[in-house]
Design a protein around this motif. Sequence first.
Motif, PDB file in Angstrom:
ATOM      1  N   ILE A   1       0.853  -1.189   0.000  1.00  0.00           N
ATOM      2  CA  ILE A   1       0.000   0.000   0.000  1.00  0.00           C
ATOM      3  C   ILE A   1       0.888   1.238   0.000  1.00  0.00           C
ATOM      4  N   TYR A   2       0.681   2.075  -1.003  1.00  0.00           N
ATOM      5  CA  TYR A   2       1.407   3.337  -1.098  1.00  0.00           C
ATOM      6  C   TYR A   2       0.489   4.426  -0.563  1.00  0.00           C
ATOM      7  N   TYR A   3       0.855   5.002   0.587  1.00  0.00           N
ATOM      8  CA  TYR A   3       0.081   6.074   1.207  1.00  0.00           C
ATOM      9  C   TYR A   3       0.683   7.417   0.818  1.00  0.00           C
ATOM     10  N   HIS A   4      -0.165   8.345   0.400  1.00  0.00           N
ATOM     11  CA  HIS A   4       0.329   9.673   0.061  1.00  0.00           C
ATOM     12  C   HIS A   4      -0.758  10.704   0.307  1.00  0.00           C
ATOM     13  N   ALA A   5      -0.348  11.989   0.123  1.00  0.00           N
ATOM     14  CA  ALA A   5      -1.293  13.082   0.360  1.00  0.00           C
ATOM     15  C   ALA A   5      -1.487  13.951  -0.873  1.00  0.00           C
TER      16      ALA A   5
ATOM     17  N   PHE B   1       8.050   1.686   4.744  1.00  0.00           N
ATOM     18  CA  PHE B   1       9.200   2.444   4.288  1.00  0.00           C
ATOM     19  C   PHE B   1       8.746   3.878   4.025  1.00  0.00           C
ATOM     20  N   HIS B   2       9.354   4.821   4.764  1.00  0.00           N
ATOM     21  CA  HIS B   2       9.041   6.232   4.567  1.00  0.00           C
ATOM     22  C   HIS B   2       9.961   6.767   3.475  1.00  0.00           C
ATOM     23  N   ILE B   3       9.353   7.426   2.508  1.00  0.00           N
ATOM     24  CA  ILE B   3      10.066   7.864   1.316  1.00  0.00           C
ATOM     25  C   ILE B   3      10.120   9.381   1.317  1.00  0.00           C
TER      26      ILE B   3
ATOM     27  N   PRO C   1       5.141  10.625   1.766  1.00  0.00           N
ATOM     28  CA  PRO C   1       4.700   9.338   1.263  1.00  0.00           C
ATOM     29  C   PRO C   1       5.361   8.180   2.015  1.00  0.00           C
ATOM     30  N   ALA C   2       4.647   7.067   2.054  1.00  0.00           N
ATOM     31  CA  ALA C   2       5.154   5.859   2.682  1.00  0.00           C
ATOM     32  C   ALA C   2       4.632   4.647   1.917  1.00  0.00           C
TER      33      ALA C   2
END
Length: 79
Positions: free
Chosen positions: A6-10, A66-68, A57-58
Amino acid sequence: MKTKAIYYHAGCPVCVEAERGVAQAIDRDRYDLEVVHLGEEGNRIEEAESAGVRSVPALALGDQVFHINFGAELSALKD
């Protein structure tokens, strides 16, 4: 069996750039990728926190997060 990713972003510029560079590089034969825009899906912030996401993003691969780069603290999305 594929691993959940899962790619979490805003939706910020850092998040969009990371999505292009990282999320699109995920091997779809090994990972079932879901992209979650927490700015639009605020009801999933708690899920992200429970997974260990602290900023976006993570990318959550299975049980690892993994925090990117750094776009925003997760707490900033709660308002």
